[in-house]
Design a protein around this motif. Structure first.
Motif, PDB file in Angstrom:
ATOM      1  N   LEU A  19      -7.645 -39.232  -7.992  1.00 22.04           N
ATOM      2  CA  LEU A  19      -8.862 -38.573  -7.534  1.00 22.04           C
ATOM      3  C   LEU A  19      -9.117 -37.272  -8.280  1.00 22.04           C
ATOM      4  CD1 LEU A  19      -8.724 -39.052  -3.659  1.00 22.04           C
ATOM      5  CD2 LEU A  19     -10.559 -39.796  -5.170  1.00 22.04           C
ATOM      6  N   GLU A  20      -8.033 -36.590  -8.654  1.00 19.89           N
ATOM      7  CA  GLU A  20      -8.167 -35.287  -9.288  1.00 19.89           C
ATOM      8  C   GLU A  20      -8.970 -35.361 -10.588  1.00 19.89           C
ATOM      9  OE1 GLU A  20      -5.362 -36.593  -8.213  1.00 19.89           O
ATOM     10  OE2 GLU A  20      -4.979 -35.339  -6.441  1.00 19.89           O
ATOM     11  N   SER A  21      -8.829 -36.455 -11.316  1.00 26.09           N
ATOM     12  CA  SER A  21      -9.514 -36.580 -12.608  1.00 26.09           C
ATOM     13  C   SER A  21     -10.892 -37.227 -12.495  1.00 26.09           C
ATOM     14  CB  SER A  21      -8.652 -37.399 -13.579  1.00 26.09           C
ATOM     15  OG  SER A  21      -8.518 -38.742 -13.118  1.00 26.09           O
TER      16      SER A  21
ATOM     17  N   ALA B  28     -18.380 -43.829 -13.769  1.00 26.76           N
ATOM     18  CA  ALA B  28     -16.941 -43.596 -13.842  1.00 26.76           C
ATOM     19  C   ALA B  28     -16.286 -44.472 -12.789  1.00 26.76           C
ATOM     20  CB  ALA B  28     -16.622 -42.122 -13.575  1.00 26.76           C
ATOM     21  N   GLY B  29     -15.239 -45.153 -13.143  1.00 27.90           N
ATOM     22  CA  GLY B  29     -14.580 -46.051 -12.199  1.00 27.90           C
ATOM     23  C   GLY B  29     -13.439 -45.370 -11.463  1.00 27.90           C
ATOM     24  N   TYR B  30     -13.346 -45.632 -10.172  1.00 29.93           N
ATOM     25  CA  TYR B  30     -12.158 -45.229  -9.414  1.00 29.93           C
ATOM     26  C   TYR B  30     -11.414 -46.497  -9.056  1.00 29.93           C
ATOM     27  CZ  TYR B  30      -8.995 -43.145  -6.059  1.00 29.93           C
ATOM     28  OH  TYR B  30      -7.848 -42.726  -5.393  1.00 29.93           O
ATOM     29  N   ASN B  31     -10.178 -46.585  -9.519  1.00 29.88           N
ATOM     30  CA  ASN B  31      -9.426 -47.824  -9.398  1.00 29.88           C
ATOM     31  C   ASN B  31      -8.729 -47.939  -8.044  1.00 29.88           C
ATOM     32  OD1 ASN B  31     -10.084 -48.475 -12.092  1.00 29.88           O
ATOM     33  ND2 ASN B  31      -8.360 -47.286 -12.859  1.00 29.88           N
ATOM     34  N   ALA B  32      -9.201 -48.885  -7.247  1.00 22.37           N
ATOM     35  CA  ALA B  32      -8.508 -49.195  -6.001  1.00 22.37           C
ATOM     36  C   ALA B  32      -7.162 -49.833  -6.332  1.00 22.37           C
ATOM     37  CB  ALA B  32      -9.350 -50.158  -5.161  1.00 22.37           C
ATOM     38  N   GLU B  33      -6.234 -49.725  -5.431  1.00 15.43           N
ATOM     39  CA  GLU B  33      -4.913 -50.313  -5.640  1.00 15.43           C
ATOM     40  C   GLU B  33      -5.031 -51.817  -5.868  1.00 15.43           C
ATOM     41  OE1 GLU B  33      -0.582 -50.656  -3.322  1.00 15.43           O
ATOM     42  OE2 GLU B  33      -2.187 -49.392  -2.526  1.00 15.43           O
ATOM     43  N   ASP B  34      -4.294 -52.319  -6.830  1.00 16.26           N
ATOM     44  CA  ASP B  34      -4.295 -53.753  -7.125  1.00 16.26           C
ATOM     45  C   ASP B  34      -3.422 -54.473  -6.101  1.00 16.26           C
ATOM     46  OD1 ASP B  34      -4.861 -56.110  -8.445  1.00 16.26           O
ATOM     47  OD2 ASP B  34      -4.451 -55.282 -10.431  1.00 16.26           O
ATOM     48  N   VAL B  35      -3.378 -55.795  -6.169  1.00 14.61           N
ATOM     49  CA  VAL B  35      -2.509 -56.568  -5.292  1.00 14.61           C
ATOM     50  C   VAL B  35      -1.333 -57.070  -6.116  1.00 14.61           C
ATOM     51  CG1 VAL B  35      -4.479 -57.247  -3.887  1.00 14.61           C
ATOM     52  CG2 VAL B  35      -3.673 -58.771  -5.677  1.00 14.61           C
ATOM     53  N   SER B  36      -0.366 -57.673  -5.458  1.00 14.11           N
ATOM     54  CA  SER B  36       0.812 -58.156  -6.162  1.00 14.11           C
ATOM     55  C   SER B  36       0.422 -59.200  -7.195  1.00 14.11           C
ATOM     56  CB  SER B  36       1.813 -58.766  -5.180  1.00 14.11           C
ATOM     57  OG  SER B  36       1.300 -59.970  -4.639  1.00 14.11           O
ATOM     58  N   ARG B  37       1.219 -59.313  -8.242  1.00  9.69           N
ATOM     59  CA  ARG B  37       0.913 -60.240  -9.332  1.00  9.69           C
ATOM     60  C   ARG B  37       0.786 -61.668  -8.819  1.00  9.69           C
ATOM     61  NH1 ARG B  37       4.507 -59.790 -14.632  1.00  9.69           N
ATOM     62  NH2 ARG B  37       3.523 -57.736 -14.500  1.00  9.69           N
TER      63      ARG B  37
ATOM     64  N   VAL C  47     -12.493 -41.432  -1.840  1.00 15.34           N
ATOM     65  CA  VAL C  47     -13.456 -40.768  -2.727  1.00 15.34           C
ATOM     66  C   VAL C  47     -14.426 -39.914  -1.907  1.00 15.34           C
ATOM     67  CG1 VAL C  47     -15.409 -41.186  -4.291  1.00 15.34           C
ATOM     68  CG2 VAL C  47     -13.282 -42.467  -4.572  1.00 15.34           C
ATOM     69  N   TYR C  48     -14.916 -40.470  -0.819  1.00 15.54           N
ATOM     70  CA  TYR C  48     -15.870 -39.770   0.045  1.00 15.54           C
ATOM     71  C   TYR C  48     -15.246 -38.530   0.687  1.00 15.54           C
ATOM     72  CZ  TYR C  48     -19.014 -39.047   4.045  1.00 15.54           C
ATOM     73  OH  TYR C  48     -19.862 -38.504   4.993  1.00 15.54           O
ATOM     74  N   HIS C  49     -14.092 -38.687   1.282  1.00 15.42           N
ATOM     75  CA  HIS C  49     -13.455 -37.568   2.000  1.00 15.42           C
ATOM     76  C   HIS C  49     -12.937 -36.497   1.043  1.00 15.42           C
ATOM     77  CE1 HIS C  49     -13.971 -39.280   5.917  1.00 15.42           C
ATOM     78  NE2 HIS C  49     -13.274 -40.375   5.615  1.00 15.42           N
ATOM     79  N   ALA C  50     -12.739 -36.864  -0.216  1.00 11.04           N
ATOM     80  CA  ALA C  50     -12.328 -35.869  -1.208  1.00 11.04           C
ATOM     81  C   ALA C  50     -13.527 -35.087  -1.745  1.00 11.04           C
ATOM     82  CB  ALA C  50     -11.602 -36.557  -2.368  1.00 11.04           C
ATOM     83  N   GLY C  51     -14.714 -35.440  -1.285  1.00  7.99           N
ATOM     84  CA  GLY C  51     -15.916 -34.745  -1.725  1.00  7.99           C
ATOM     85  C   GLY C  51     -16.390 -35.139  -3.105  1.00  7.99           C
ATOM     86  N   LYS C  52     -15.939 -36.296  -3.586  1.00  9.94           N
ATOM     87  CA  LYS C  52     -16.344 -36.748  -4.912  1.00  9.94           C
ATOM     88  C   LYS C  52     -17.718 -37.416  -4.910  1.00  9.94           C
ATOM     89  CE  LYS C  52     -12.647 -35.523  -7.227  1.00  9.94           C
ATOM     90  NZ  LYS C  52     -12.682 -34.646  -8.421  1.00  9.94           N
ATOM     91  N   CYS C  53     -18.209 -37.802  -3.757  1.00  6.09           N
ATOM     92  CA  CYS C  53     -19.549 -38.367  -3.641  1.00  6.09           C
ATOM     93  C   CYS C  53     -20.135 -37.986  -2.295  1.00  6.09           C
ATOM     94  CB  CYS C  53     -19.528 -39.887  -3.801  1.00  6.09           C
ATOM     95  SG  CYS C  53     -18.750 -40.761  -2.423  1.00  6.09           S
ATOM     96  N   LYS C  54     -21.451 -38.035  -2.219  1.00  6.68           N
ATOM     97  CA  LYS C  54     -22.139 -37.723  -0.967  1.00  6.68           C
ATOM     98  C   LYS C  54     -22.607 -38.996  -0.252  1.00  6.68           C
ATOM     99  CE  LYS C  54     -23.791 -33.258  -2.668  1.00  6.68           C
ATOM    100  NZ  LYS C  54     -22.781 -32.500  -1.895  1.00  6.68           N
TER     101      LYS C  54
END
Length: 206
Positions: free
Chosen positions: A34-36, A160-169, A71-78
């Motif tokens: 989120l920082e980047s 800009a993409g924010y990558n959600a956690e992937d699932v197991s292979r 993303v929302y709670h970090a204030g990155k979008c409204k």
């Protein structure tokens, strides 16, 4: 005949690999932290089915919803635009996403539904042509974000993409195999067919 068939198969395989490598380059515009992640007015969450065939919750879906709330709670979008398929009263991806985002503390007034996000291409282009957003954040898994950003950048958009956690292979192997063809058709849609969303309509202000 046999050699012609082998040659054709080799050419198709090479084209699929080339298209996948081309689209995957858009992964440089995605972020795991989120920082980047740059701030934007609106985030676009790409839809998927909430439930799997056996009745279990789809982990791809759950991880995207979790990422959107972060993303929302970090204030990155409204605002958050949830975009997905709405094929029947019992299958409504945006409605499910909206309900689950509310449970995670996202304000009702800050959630907008796009019920015509039939494909990734539809969701991305409608983000600009219907909802008026030329810049924003797209939220899905990295492999999916790269495809969405590829479409966006060839339609005059800065996502800009924010990558959600992937699932197991093991759990995601079918999705990854399908993604090989999706990236191939993505390139065809953008550069050969110049595909547009199935539905557009009047502009909607967010």
């Amino acid at each position: 005949m046999f050699y012609a068939l082998i040659t054709l198969i080799a050419l198709v395989a090479a084209a699929i690999v080339a298209c996948n490598l081309l689209v995957a380059r858009s992964g440089i515009y995605t972020h795991d932290a989120l920082e980047s992640l740059p701030e934007a007015y609106c985030a676009l969450v790409l839809g998927t089915s909430k439930w799997l065939a056996g009745g279990r919750e789809n982990q791809y879906y759950r991880n995207r919803i979790t990422a959107a709330a972060q993303v929302y709670h970090a204030g990155k979008c409204k605002k958050i635009l949830v975009s997905g398929d709405n094929r029947s009263p019992s299958y409504n991806e945006p409605r499910f996403m909206r309900t689950d985002l509310l449970k995670l503390g996202v304000k009702d007034a800050d959630i907008v539904c796009d019920f015509a996000g039939i494909r990734t291409l539809d969701s991305v282009i409608r983000f600009k042509k219907v909802f008026g957003q030329e810049r924003g954040i797209v939220i899905s898994q990295r492999f999916h974000n790269s495809r969405a950003i590829y479409v966006a950048r060839h339609n005059g958009m800065d996502l800009a993409g924010y990558n959600a956690e992937d699932v197991s292979r093991y759990s995601g192997i079918k999705i990854k195999l399908r993604e090989l063809l999706s990236k191939f058709f993505c390139v065809l849609d953008v550069h050969v067919l110049h595909t547009q969303p199935r539905h557009l309509g009047e502009p909607i202000k967010i």
